[in-house]
Every structure is written in C-alpha cells, then in structure tokens.
Design an enzyme around this catalytic site. Structure first.
Site, short mmCIF file in Angstrom:
data_model
loop_
_atom_site.label_atom_id
_atom_site.label_comp_id
_atom_site.label_asym_id
_atom_site.label_seq_id
_atom_site.Cartn_x
_atom_site.Cartn_y
_atom_site.Cartn_z
N CYS A 7 0.87 -1.15 0.13
CA CYS A 7 0.02 0.14 -0.03
C CYS A 7 0.79 1.19 0.06
CB CYS A 7 -1.08 0.10 1.21
SG CYS A 7 -0.21 0.18 2.83
N ASN A 10 2.41 1.76 4.54
CA ASN A 10 2.68 0.50 4.96
C ASN A 10 2.15 0.60 6.49
OD1 ASN A 10 5.37 -1.76 5.90
ND2 ASN A 10 3.34 -2.56 5.35
N CYS A 12 -1.51 1.11 7.21
CA CYS A 12 -2.79 0.64 7.60
C CYS A 12 -3.47 -0.52 6.71
CB CYS A 12 -3.93 1.88 7.01
SG CYS A 12 -3.76 3.51 7.84
N ARG A 13 -3.37 -0.34 5.26
CA ARG A 13 -3.93 -1.58 4.69
C ARG A 13 -3.10 -2.86 4.51
NH1 ARG A 13 -5.29 1.97 -0.52
NH2 ARG A 13 -3.36 2.83 0.21
N SER A 14 -1.68 -2.46 4.18
CA SER A 14 -0.94 -3.76 3.91
C SER A 14 -0.68 -4.41 5.24
CB SER A 14 0.33 -3.07 3.20
OG SER A 14 0.96 -2.29 3.74
N ASP A 124 -8.12 3.71 1.17
CA ASP A 124 -7.24 4.09 2.19
C ASP A 124 -8.21 4.78 3.28
OD1 ASP A 124 -5.21 5.05 3.91
OD2 ASP A 124 -3.94 5.88 2.30
#
Length: 160
Positions: A7, A10, A12-14, A124
């Site tokens: 993402c 690195n 939040c999402r990943s 995001d």
C-alpha cells in the site's frame, strides 16, 4: 509461495492484510508453505508500527498487529516474492513503474487477485473515522479468506 502486500505507507492496509493472511494461513496449516510480508511505496513511516487505529480495530477482531513495522518496497522484493499484491490502482501503477530489469514477481490488485471483482480496490482509511477502518477490515478479511482458500485448494491455479 511468497506474497508481498503493498500500500502507500505500510501502516494501514498492507499490515492489516499481512496479519490477516498469516492468521488465516495458520488456521488451515499453510503458514510454513506461504510467506507473507508487507511494504509501502513510500518511506515516510519506515520502522513505525501500524497506525494505532488499524491496530485497535484489528484487536477488536482478535488480531494482534503490534509486532509489525513499516518498511519501504525495495528492488529485492521484485525478485524475492512471487506476487506483489497492491491495495489500489495507484499502488499497482507505482509497483509496475518501479520494477527493476529482470524482475520476476508478478503484480496485481489484492482484491482482484482474491476474486472480489475486476479493478476492486481497498480504500485508504487514513483520513477516515472508525467506520473507514472497519470497512477496510471487512474487505481485507474477506480477501484474505478467499486467498487462503485458493492456496489451500491445490486444484485451483494461483498464477493468475
């Protein structure tokens, strides 16, 4: 099989996807056959833990992300991993643009690779409230479950 989730920062999402993939892989006994990591296309948060809101939301679901630390995507990742699975189209574009000569990793949108729709992206949540983090958790958890089921079913291809 080696999977790298990518993402922007690195945080939040990943890292959430990394944690969920690892968790679901353990549930079916594939943790020794599939390596999972995460990285960001930007280096703003290198060495930092995931965003506290991501950590807090994951913990509400029984997932501990506190041991993860942000890192930036590097050239070696294009040779070390089989797949670079991106959170959104912008991340995917950056991953493709930065690919070094001779790169062997393939790249795709994570949700698309999980079979959740052509062009499907993980939004995001960084500038959103708790509901944005919960929405991302729900999406990523569904994707992680689908990916693990796909990897566990040896009759299904994992190269596309």
């Amino acid at each position: 099989m080696r999977l790298l989730v990518v993402c922007l920062g690195n945080i939040c999402r990943s890292p959430l996807a990394e944690g969920l993939l690892r968790h679901h892989l353990e549930q079916v006994g594939l943790e020794d056959r599939v390596e999972v990591d995460s990285a960001g296309t930007g280096g703003w948060h290198v060495g930092e833990p995931p965003d506290r809101r991501t950590v807090r939301n994951a913990a509400r679901h029984g997932l501990d992300l506190q041991g993860l630390r942000a890192r930036k995507l590097c050239s070696a990742d294009y040779h070390r991993f089989d797949w670079l699975l991106c959170a959104d189209a912008s991340n995917l574009s950056d991953v493709r643009r930065r690919a070094p000569a001779g790169a062997t990793a393939r790249h795709a949108l994570l949700l698309e690779w999980a079979g959740m729709g052509q062009g499907a992206e993980i939004p995001d949540p960084y500038t959103g409230g708790p509901e944005a983090f919960e929405h991302v958790f729900t999406l990523v958890d569904a994707a992680a479950r689908r990916i693990v089921a796909r990897l566990a079913d040896r009759t299904l291809p994992v190269d596309a």
